[in-house]
Design a protein around this motif. Structure first.
Motif, mmCIF file in Angstrom:
data_model
loop_
_atom_site.group_PDB
_atom_site.id
_atom_site.type_symbol
_atom_site.label_atom_id
_atom_site.label_comp_id
_atom_site.label_asym_id
_atom_site.label_seq_id
_atom_site.Cartn_x
_atom_site.Cartn_y
_atom_site.Cartn_z
ATOM 1 N N PRO A 1 0.809 -1.226 0.000
ATOM 2 C CA PRO A 1 0.000 0.000 0.000
ATOM 3 C C PRO A 1 0.844 1.278 0.000
ATOM 4 O O PRO A 1 0.561 2.205 -0.768
ATOM 5 C CB PRO A 1 -0.839 -0.130 1.273
ATOM 6 C CG PRO A 1 -0.992 -1.597 1.468
ATOM 7 C CD PRO A 1 0.272 -2.225 0.953
ATOM 8 N N ALA A 2 1.870 1.334 0.841
ATOM 9 C CA ALA A 2 2.667 2.561 0.923
ATOM 10 C C ALA A 2 3.380 2.841 -0.395
ATOM 11 O O ALA A 2 3.490 3.990 -0.833
ATOM 12 C CB ALA A 2 3.675 2.460 2.060
ATOM 13 N N VAL B 77 2.390 1.818 -3.505
ATOM 14 C CA VAL B 77 1.470 2.224 -4.577
ATOM 15 C C VAL B 77 0.967 3.651 -4.343
ATOM 16 O O VAL B 77 0.775 4.403 -5.297
ATOM 17 C CB VAL B 77 0.283 1.252 -4.785
ATOM 18 C CG1 VAL B 77 0.762 -0.059 -5.359
ATOM 19 C CG2 VAL B 77 -0.524 1.043 -3.540
ATOM 20 N N ALA B 78 0.777 4.024 -3.086
ATOM 21 C CA ALA B 78 0.333 5.391 -2.793
ATOM 22 C C ALA B 78 1.390 6.383 -3.288
ATOM 23 O O ALA B 78 1.077 7.387 -3.929
ATOM 24 C CB ALA B 78 0.093 5.569 -1.296
ATOM 25 N N HIS B 79 2.645 6.065 -3.016
ATOM 26 C CA HIS B 79 3.738 6.931 -3.457
ATOM 27 C C HIS B 79 3.815 6.983 -4.984
ATOM 28 O O HIS B 79 3.935 8.051 -5.586
ATOM 29 C CB HIS B 79 5.071 6.441 -2.876
ATOM 30 C CG HIS B 79 6.243 7.271 -3.308
ATOM 31 N ND1 HIS B 79 6.472 8.530 -2.808
ATOM 32 C CD2 HIS B 79 7.197 7.038 -4.239
ATOM 33 C CE1 HIS B 79 7.549 9.034 -3.398
ATOM 34 N NE2 HIS B 79 8.008 8.138 -4.283
#
Lengths: 255, 325
Positions: free
Chosen positions: A237-238, A240-242
């Protein structure tokens, strides 16, 4: 209380739109009561049950509109009027003149319609009628209470709520949240078959083609360009968010 | 023959709305040489809006100021407009397709015996003939429409027509028009502001939208935080509204509102055809959904398969880093 409901038959919102020979294809399409008009029918039937009077359905449209009107009769309306005439152009200016010709003789206490129709979506006809009939109106209502010759309505104004007191006769257009439309019951459907159903032409209304010449016309019809699926971002998640925020800056350049 | 085009410049709480400049932009697209563009501002406190408008030109700004115009009331606003119609004698009147414009334009059209083209998303000038593009079925199709008879009334959808730019060295005169104080058939008893300080959904450049996957009213919190950081608005699918997680005023789709923001972030929305109609004209679409088969991914520029409650707060963090630097 004499109530008129303005009703339009529209495509079911599930339907995809296809164009054939320059017009929207209707083959095999499921037609329904315009969802916003369905709230208007429900509200009218509830008010009639509470205050007495009658609910007349009024529609302009082709012959197939009678199915939608029968459904609304099965929901509890008392009678239906379908103004059906191939000479009526597809233009809100003209359609409201046709409806006005009928309503001017009827003097209802209350006219209800939908906020807009889910097909053309212009939201003109009901409010034009308020102007033509010289009566008050409130658009996009989510609550309606009648006492005497006044109505208290809640109106949705871009998310804010306005509480209004409106003098009758008046026209109100229904917004989502006004009520939960009932399904027609089996006895309702049986009764609907015997309810008065009038079909009128322009001649019956004393109108000629000249009286309702359109003010606007369609010059082109097209489907929007199809969107293609983009890419699926994969990872923790971290990550893909970035990655997404980076792409919005460097690739789409929207931030 | 030269035309007079009257632009209704909408204000909110005394401030000029962005859509007012877009409506003026629409007037410039329609106007030919020798046509006169004039602007109408009505309200109870419009000094600020009028000064904000002045750099944008227009031959005359008509102002109608009166306490009865503090809140929108169709009778009061129609009286103000009719007073201006009387002096301006326009051939065309333009509004934003907003709560107020949608309500006023058909009344003005009926009063002027005019045709109306609503919810216009684009305007072309074909060698002098104005051609208006507008959606059908909430954007499942588009039509072009022209006027065959005058006068004209037009409403333009927010966020679609380029806003007018300021003009140097303009000489705009301001004319006060007296408010005729009509008797009002409707009275405002109360206004419950649910949107104070928030950006209107239809005007927002960024929309963060939640569906059934949001699971509760509380579940909208992370979406609200992201929208607030980005200066955007929160929307919803019908599923979320029907489930009671949010107000119907937030609904986006064929029933509900149609939005065309720069960025649309769909969180926990499967993407029913009715919802897609209401948002698929957005510039960039981002979908976050647990179900890799969700139809929303078919229209999304960027998709993330995962739990929105994990992803959205992380996105907020990432955006915050970028926006601060």
């Amino acid at each position: 209380m004499k109530i008129v409901v303005l009703l339009k038959q529209t495509f079911d919102t599930e339907e995809k739109i296809e164009i054939e020979n320059g017009s929207i294809a209707e083959d095999g399409v499921k037609f329904v009561i315009n969802p916003y008009d369905e709230y208007a029918v429900e509200e009218a039937v509830k008010l009639r049950d509470e205050h007495g009077g009658s609910v007349t359905l009024l529609s302009v449209g082709p012959d197939r509109t009678s199915e939608a009107l029968r459904t609304a009769l099965a929901m509890g309306a008392d009678d239906a009027v379908l103004i059906s005439d191939e000479r009526i152009p597809d233009d809100e200016y003209a359609v409201s003149k046709v409806l006005h010709a009928y309503l001017a003789k009827e003097t209802p206490d209350l006219i209800l319609g939908g906020n807009f129709s889910v097909d053309r979506g212009s939201g003109q006809v009901a409010i034009r009628l308020a102007g033509l009939l010289g009566i008050a109106h409130a658009g996009s209502i989510t609550k309606l209470t009648i006492s005497g010759n006044k109505a208290e309505v809640h109106r949705d104004a871009e998310g804010d709520l306005e509480v209004l007191e409106v003098q009758l006769p008046a026209i109100f257009t229904a917004q989502q949240g006004l009520n939960e439309p009932r399904y027609p019951s089996l006895p309702g459907i049986m009764k609907a078959k015997k309810k008065p159903f009038q079909t009128l032409s322009l001649d019956d209304l004393g109108l000629s083609e000249d009286d309702i010449r359109p003010a606007t016309k369609q010059s082109d019809l097209s489907l929007p360009p199809e969107r293609s699926a983009g890419r699926i971002l994969k990872g923790e998640p971290a990550e893909v968010a970035h990655e997404l925020v980076t792409l919005l800056r460097t690739e789409s350049k929207v931030i | 023959m030269s035309k007079t085009i009257l632009v209704y410049a909408e204000t909110r709480d005394g401030k000029l709305r962005q859509v007012a400049l877009e409506t003026l932009g629409a007037a410039r697209l329609i106007a030919g040489d020798g046509d006169s563009i004039r602007i109408l501002v009505a309200g109870s406190n419009i000094t600020e809006a009028v000064s904000a408008l002045k750099p944008y030109g227009g031959e005359i700004i008509y102002t109608v100021e009166h306490d009865d115009l503090e809140h929108y009331n169709p009778d009061a606003y129609m009286a103000a407009i009719e007073a201006v119609l009387g002096v301006a004698k326009p051939d065309a009147v333009l509004f934003g397709h907003t709560a107020i414009g949608r309500d006023l334009a058909p009344l003005v059209a009926a009063s002027m015996d005019a045709g109306q083209i609503s919810d216009v998303t684009a305007i072309e000038n074909n060698s002098g003939e104005a051609v208006f593009t507008r959606p059908l079925y909430a954007g499942k199709a588009f039509e072009k429409r022209v006027f065959v008879n005058g006068p004209w009334v037009v409403t333009v959808r927010p966020n679609n027509i380029p806003a007018a730019e300021a003009v140097e060295g303009v000489d705009t005169s301001i004319e006060d028009v007296a408010f005729p104080a009509p008797s009002l058939r409707s009275v405002i008893k109360d206004v419950v502001r649910k949107t104070t300080g928030k950006i209107d959904l239809s005007e927002a450049k960024i929309v963060v939208s939640g569906g059934r996957g949001v699971k509760s009213a509380e579940g909208f919190k992370p979406l609200e935080e992201l929208a607030e950081l980005l200066g955007g608005a929160v929307g919803a699918s019908r599923g979320a509204c029907d489930a009671g997680y949010c107000d119907y005023a937030l609904q986006i789709g064929q029933t509900g509102k149609v939005v065309t923001p720069e960025i649309y972030i769909a969180c926990g929305i499967s993407g029913a055809i009715q919802h897609l109609a209401g948002m698929s004209q957005s510039r960039v679409i981002i979908a976050i959904n647990k179900d890799p088969e969700a139809p929303i991914f078919k229209v999304a520029d960027y998709g993330i398969v995962g739990d929105l409650f994990d992803i959205v707060p992380l996105l907020t963090q990432e955006f915050r880093k970028v926006l601060v630097s």
